[in-house]
Motif scaffolding. Structure first.
Motif, PDB file in Angstrom:
ATOM      1  N   MET A 255       0.847  -1.190   0.000  1.00  0.00           N
ATOM      2  CA  MET A 255       0.000   0.000   0.000  1.00  0.00           C
ATOM      3  C   MET A 255       0.887   1.246   0.000  1.00  0.00           C
ATOM      4  O   MET A 255       1.783   1.393   0.810  1.00  0.00           O
ATOM      5  N   SER A 256       0.619   2.131  -0.896  1.00  0.00           N
ATOM      6  CA  SER A 256       1.434   3.330  -1.067  1.00  0.00           C
ATOM      7  C   SER A 256       0.814   4.489  -0.303  1.00  0.00           C
ATOM      8  O   SER A 256      -0.386   4.729  -0.364  1.00  0.00           O
ATOM      9  N   ASN A 257       1.646   5.220   0.407  1.00  0.00           N
ATOM     10  CA  ASN A 257       1.188   6.409   1.112  1.00  0.00           C
ATOM     11  C   ASN A 257       1.297   7.607   0.194  1.00  0.00           C
ATOM     12  O   ASN A 257       2.203   7.692  -0.619  1.00  0.00           O
ATOM     13  N   ASN A 258       0.363   8.526   0.357  1.00  0.00           N
ATOM     14  CA  ASN A 258       0.404   9.771  -0.387  1.00  0.00           C
ATOM     15  C   ASN A 258       0.563  10.915   0.593  1.00  0.00           C
ATOM     16  O   ASN A 258       0.107  10.861   1.733  1.00  0.00           O
ATOM     17  N   TYR A 259       1.237  11.962   0.136  1.00  0.00           N
ATOM     18  CA  TYR A 259       1.544  13.107   0.979  1.00  0.00           C
ATOM     19  C   TYR A 259       1.214  14.382   0.230  1.00  0.00           C
ATOM     20  O   TYR A 259       1.402  14.471  -0.973  1.00  0.00           O
ATOM     21  N   THR A 260       0.798  15.386   0.987  1.00  0.00           N
ATOM     22  CA  THR A 260       0.608  16.704   0.398  1.00  0.00           C
ATOM     23  C   THR A 260       1.923  17.466   0.535  1.00  0.00           C
ATOM     24  O   THR A 260       2.818  17.059   1.271  1.00  0.00           O
ATOM     25  N   ILE A 261       2.010  18.578  -0.147  1.00  0.00           N
ATOM     26  CA  ILE A 261       3.205  19.400  -0.044  1.00  0.00           C
ATOM     27  C   ILE A 261       3.375  19.895   1.397  1.00  0.00           C
ATOM     28  O   ILE A 261       4.487  19.981   1.912  1.00  0.00           O
TER      29      ILE A 261
ATOM     30  N   LEU B  59      11.644  15.681  -7.698  1.00  0.00           N
ATOM     31  CA  LEU B  59      10.350  15.151  -7.268  1.00  0.00           C
ATOM     32  C   LEU B  59       9.380  15.228  -8.436  1.00  0.00           C
ATOM     33  O   LEU B  59       9.446  16.149  -9.244  1.00  0.00           O
ATOM     34  N   GLN B  60       8.478  14.258  -8.491  1.00  0.00           N
ATOM     35  CA  GLN B  60       7.510  14.221  -9.586  1.00  0.00           C
ATOM     36  C   GLN B  60       6.130  13.851  -9.057  1.00  0.00           C
ATOM     37  O   GLN B  60       5.644  12.733  -9.273  1.00  0.00           O
ATOM     38  N   PRO B  61       5.502  14.801  -8.366  1.00  0.00           N
ATOM     39  CA  PRO B  61       4.191  14.497  -7.797  1.00  0.00           C
ATOM     40  C   PRO B  61       3.121  14.383  -8.875  1.00  0.00           C
ATOM     41  O   PRO B  61       3.251  14.955  -9.959  1.00  0.00           O
ATOM     42  N   GLU B  62       2.097  13.636  -8.536  1.00  0.00           N
ATOM     43  CA  GLU B  62       0.922  13.603  -9.409  1.00  0.00           C
ATOM     44  C   GLU B  62       0.117  14.850  -9.101  1.00  0.00           C
ATOM     45  O   GLU B  62       0.296  15.488  -8.062  1.00  0.00           O
ATOM     46  N   ARG B  63      -0.768  15.189 -10.018  1.00  0.00           N
ATOM     47  CA  ARG B  63      -1.611  16.371  -9.825  1.00  0.00           C
ATOM     48  C   ARG B  63      -3.054  15.919  -9.671  1.00  0.00           C
ATOM     49  O   ARG B  63      -3.496  14.981 -10.323  1.00  0.00           O
ATOM     50  N   SER B  64      -3.777  16.607  -8.816  1.00  0.00           N
ATOM     51  CA  SER B  64      -5.189  16.295  -8.635  1.00  0.00           C
ATOM     52  C   SER B  64      -5.944  17.604  -8.446  1.00  0.00           C
ATOM     53  O   SER B  64      -5.350  18.669  -8.359  1.00  0.00           O
ATOM     54  N   GLY B  65      -7.241  17.496  -8.353  1.00  0.00           N
ATOM     55  CA  GLY B  65      -8.070  18.675  -8.115  1.00  0.00           C
ATOM     56  C   GLY B  65      -8.292  19.480  -9.379  1.00  0.00           C
ATOM     57  O   GLY B  65      -7.870  19.103 -10.475  1.00  0.00           O
ATOM     58  N   ALA B  66      -8.939  20.609  -9.201  1.00  0.00           N
ATOM     59  CA  ALA B  66      -9.267  21.497 -10.311  1.00  0.00           C
ATOM     60  C   ALA B  66      -7.992  21.955 -11.005  1.00  0.00           C
ATOM     61  O   ALA B  66      -7.088  22.502 -10.379  1.00  0.00           O
ATOM     62  N   ALA B  67      -7.912  21.703 -12.279  1.00  0.00           N
ATOM     63  CA  ALA B  67      -6.779  22.111 -13.125  1.00  0.00           C
ATOM     64  C   ALA B  67      -5.450  21.556 -12.615  1.00  0.00           C
ATOM     65  O   ALA B  67      -4.401  22.113 -12.892  1.00  0.00           O
ATOM     66  N   GLY B  68      -5.498  20.479 -11.853  1.00  0.00           N
ATOM     67  CA  GLY B  68      -4.263  19.847 -11.382  1.00  0.00           C
ATOM     68  C   GLY B  68      -3.464  20.708 -10.429  1.00  0.00           C
ATOM     69  O   GLY B  68      -2.248  20.633 -10.392  1.00  0.00           O
ATOM     70  N   ARG B  69      -4.152  21.525  -9.648  1.00  0.00           N
ATOM     71  CA  ARG B  69      -3.466  22.457  -8.754  1.00  0.00           C
ATOM     72  C   ARG B  69      -2.885  21.792  -7.513  1.00  0.00           C
ATOM     73  O   ARG B  69      -1.963  22.313  -6.922  1.00  0.00           O
TER      74      ARG B  69
END
Length: 133
Positions: free
Chosen positions: A1-7, A30-40
């Protein structure tokens, strides 16, 4: 199981500003994924967290971010770990030589400062004797 982190999670954990983390992202560390409106929103993986930890360790060793990225990228490649370790040792050897040179320069400067202090004390002693007479 992979953990996800916010900035914010990473900034708090590593005592960094979010701006510093974005800078590491801009450098390709670092290469985070983008989520939310317009990938913000940035979503950092356990891999990003590990890469950030390695980046900060490399910085503490005095390596440039370019050197850190080169070494960290080697670990992401499917190459043999022997090649990776040799590259890491090469980078460390060059860095060690630079530090040894800086240390020699600092020692020479410290020696000069001590010599100047000695001479100033001797002159002050002579002045004190002259003024006492």
């Amino acid at each position: 199981m992979s953990n996800n982190y916010t900035i914010s999670d990473l900034a708090k954990e590593f005592d960094l500003t979010t701006r510093a983390i974005r800078f590491y992202e801009d450098m390709g560390l670092l290469q985070p994924e983008r989520s939310g409106a317009a990938g913000r929103n940035r979503v950092y993986s356990s891999r990003d967290r590990a890469r950030l930890r390695l980046t900060l360790r490399a910085k503490r060793l005095g390596l440039s971010l370019t050197e850190a990225k080169e070494i960290i990228d080697l670990y992401d490649s499917p190459r043999d770990t022997g090649v990776q370790l040799k590259k890491f040792l090469d980078v460390l050897a060059v860095h060690r030589k630079q530090l040894e040179g800086q240390m020699a320069d600092l020692q020479a400067t410290l020696d000069e400062v001590q010599e100047q202090e000695k001479e100033a004390r001797q002159l002050l002693k002579k002045l004190d004797k002259k003024n006492a007479a």
